[in-house]
Every structure is written in structure tokens, then in C-alpha cells.
Write a protein that holds these residues in place. Structure first.
Motif, mmCIF file in Angstrom:
data_model
loop_
_atom_site.group_PDB
_atom_site.id
_atom_site.type_symbol
_atom_site.label_atom_id
_atom_site.label_comp_id
_atom_site.label_asym_id
_atom_site.label_seq_id
_atom_site.Cartn_x
_atom_site.Cartn_y
_atom_site.Cartn_z
ATOM 1 N N TRP A 33 0.831 -1.207 0.000
ATOM 2 C CA TRP A 33 0.000 0.000 0.000
ATOM 3 C C TRP A 33 0.861 1.251 0.000
ATOM 4 O O TRP A 33 0.495 2.270 -0.556
ATOM 5 C CB TRP A 33 -0.978 -0.010 1.170
ATOM 6 C CG TRP A 33 -0.310 0.120 2.511
ATOM 7 C CD1 TRP A 33 0.140 -0.882 3.320
ATOM 8 C CD2 TRP A 33 0.013 1.340 3.182
ATOM 9 N NE1 TRP A 33 0.718 -0.378 4.446
ATOM 10 C CE2 TRP A 33 0.653 0.993 4.396
ATOM 11 C CE3 TRP A 33 -0.176 2.681 2.880
ATOM 12 C CZ2 TRP A 33 1.107 1.944 5.301
ATOM 13 C CZ3 TRP A 33 0.275 3.628 3.789
ATOM 14 C CH2 TRP A 33 0.901 3.258 4.976
ATOM 15 N N ALA A 36 1.739 2.091 -3.536
ATOM 16 C CA ALA A 36 0.536 2.514 -4.250
ATOM 17 C C ALA A 36 0.134 3.932 -3.878
ATOM 18 O O ALA A 36 -0.121 4.768 -4.742
ATOM 19 C CB ALA A 36 -0.611 1.543 -3.968
ATOM 20 N N GLY A 40 0.530 7.248 -6.380
ATOM 21 C CA GLY A 40 -0.703 7.981 -6.669
ATOM 22 C C GLY A 40 -0.664 9.402 -6.136
ATOM 23 O O GLY A 40 -1.078 10.349 -6.807
ATOM 24 N N GLU A 149 -4.004 4.440 -9.054
ATOM 25 C CA GLU A 149 -4.287 3.263 -8.233
ATOM 26 C C GLU A 149 -4.836 2.139 -9.096
ATOM 27 O O GLU A 149 -4.474 0.974 -8.915
ATOM 28 C CB GLU A 149 -5.280 3.612 -7.115
ATOM 29 C CG GLU A 149 -4.767 4.649 -6.131
ATOM 30 C CD GLU A 149 -3.415 4.312 -5.541
ATOM 31 O OE1 GLU A 149 -3.244 3.201 -4.999
ATOM 32 O OE2 GLU A 149 -2.506 5.156 -5.636
#
Length: 186
Positions: A33, A36, A40, A149
């Protein structure tokens, strides 16, 4: 511009950020995460800052940036894609299995490379007040974040199927985007 126009503009501007995210998604070993959100957020921030900067500096830098933006994107994406390509080939030779992690320098370069075209959006919103220009830029940034994402998730899904070749494919894609960006400016 209506809200729908701004969202469509955000989608158009986020295409290169999507492809970059997809490329990075290919090489993620696990769904991290932190990677990510970092990617983003960096590309979204770039897509926010560049139109505001373009709005602010319309009369100062328009002709200069417009004439070299394709070179900037070509060089930055070539460097990042080349590094990814070399790392992918080296990892295949060394059978390296380390976890990929985006560093701050790469995030910064990717944010600039994928948002340089958004600078021109600021030139087109020069007639707006500051609040409206910032709101348009925020909408573009949110759209970019969501698109990135999505690109990471799709790249991760495909990357698990490609296994060791994903790093090389990701590097080739980034270099290709840089070449296309350069070609548009010629």
C-alpha cells in the motif's frame, strides 16, 4: 469549464500517469500500500501543482516551457525507464528476489515527467480566478490519483502472470512513453 469537462481533462492528463503506474504495478512482488499511495499521491500532486503553476506564470514562461516540455518528459522517462530496464535485466541475471520500493527521487521525477503537460492547462485557465483554478487542479489531481491506483492494480495482476519479465516490460513501456512524448513535440 463544467465539472464534467474538468474530470474529462483529468482523465486525458492522467493517461501517462496510468501507464507509469501500470508499469510499476508489473514489478511489485507484493501489494504494498505504501508504494501505491506514494505513486498515486506524487503523480496527483504533480497534476495539481503544474496547472496552478501554469495559471500563475502564464505570461512568464509559456513560450519557453511549451517549446521544451517534450524534451523534459523524454529525458526523465528515459532515465527512469532505463533504470527499471537495467534493474530488470540485472535481477534476471542475479535471480534477485528483493522487494521493489519507490524512493523519493524517483517519485519526484515521475511526478514532473507525468505532469509537465498539465502545465499548459494552467495557461488555459488563466482567465479564471485563483479559487476556480485551484478547484480545477484539485479535481484533476483526484482523478489522477484514482487512475494511478487502478493502473497499479492492473499492472500487479498482469505482473504476477509475467513473473520475471515484468521489470523489462515496465522499463520498455516507460522509455516508449518518453519517445512518444518527444515525438509529439517535434
Amino acid at each position: 469549464m463544467s465539472g464534467i469537462d474538468v474530470v474529462l481533462l483529468g482523465l486525458a492528463l492522467a493517461v501517462d500517469a496510468f501507464v507509469v503506474s501500470f508499469s510499476y504495478g508489473l514489478i511489485l512482488k507484493r501489494n504494498r500500500w505504501r508504494n501505491a499511495v506514494s505513486l498515486g499521491a506524487a503523480t496527483g500532486l504533480g497534476q495539481f501543482v503544474m496547472p496552478v503553476a501554469g495559471w500563475y506564470g502564464t505570461n512568464l514562461v509559456h513560450g519557453y516551457i511549451e517549446s521544451i516540455d517534450h524534451w523534459i518528459a523524454f529525458i526523465l522517462l528515459g532515465i527512469i525507464g532505463g533504470k527499471m530496464l537495467i534493474d530488470g535485466i540485472k535481477a534476471e541475471d542475479d535471480e534477485e528476489t528483493g522487494e521493489f520500493k519507490l524512493d523519493l527521487k524517483e517519485l519526484f521525477l515521475l511526478a514532473i515527467a507525468t505532469s509537465i503537460d498539465a502545465l499548459s492547462v494552467g495557461f488555459t485557465t488563466a482567465g479564471y480566478g485563483l479559487v476556480m483554478a485551484v478547484v480545477c487542479s484539485l479535481i484533476v489531481a483526484v482523478v489522477t490519483f484514482v487512475i494511478c491506483e487502478t493502473g497499479l492494480c492492473l499492472g500487479k495482476t498482469l505482473g504476477t502472470k509475467l513473473s520475471g519479465k515484468a521489470d523489462v516490460l515496465g522499463g520498455v513501456i516507460l522509455i516508449g512513453i518518453g519517445i512518444v512524448s518527444w515525438g509529439r513535440g517535434m
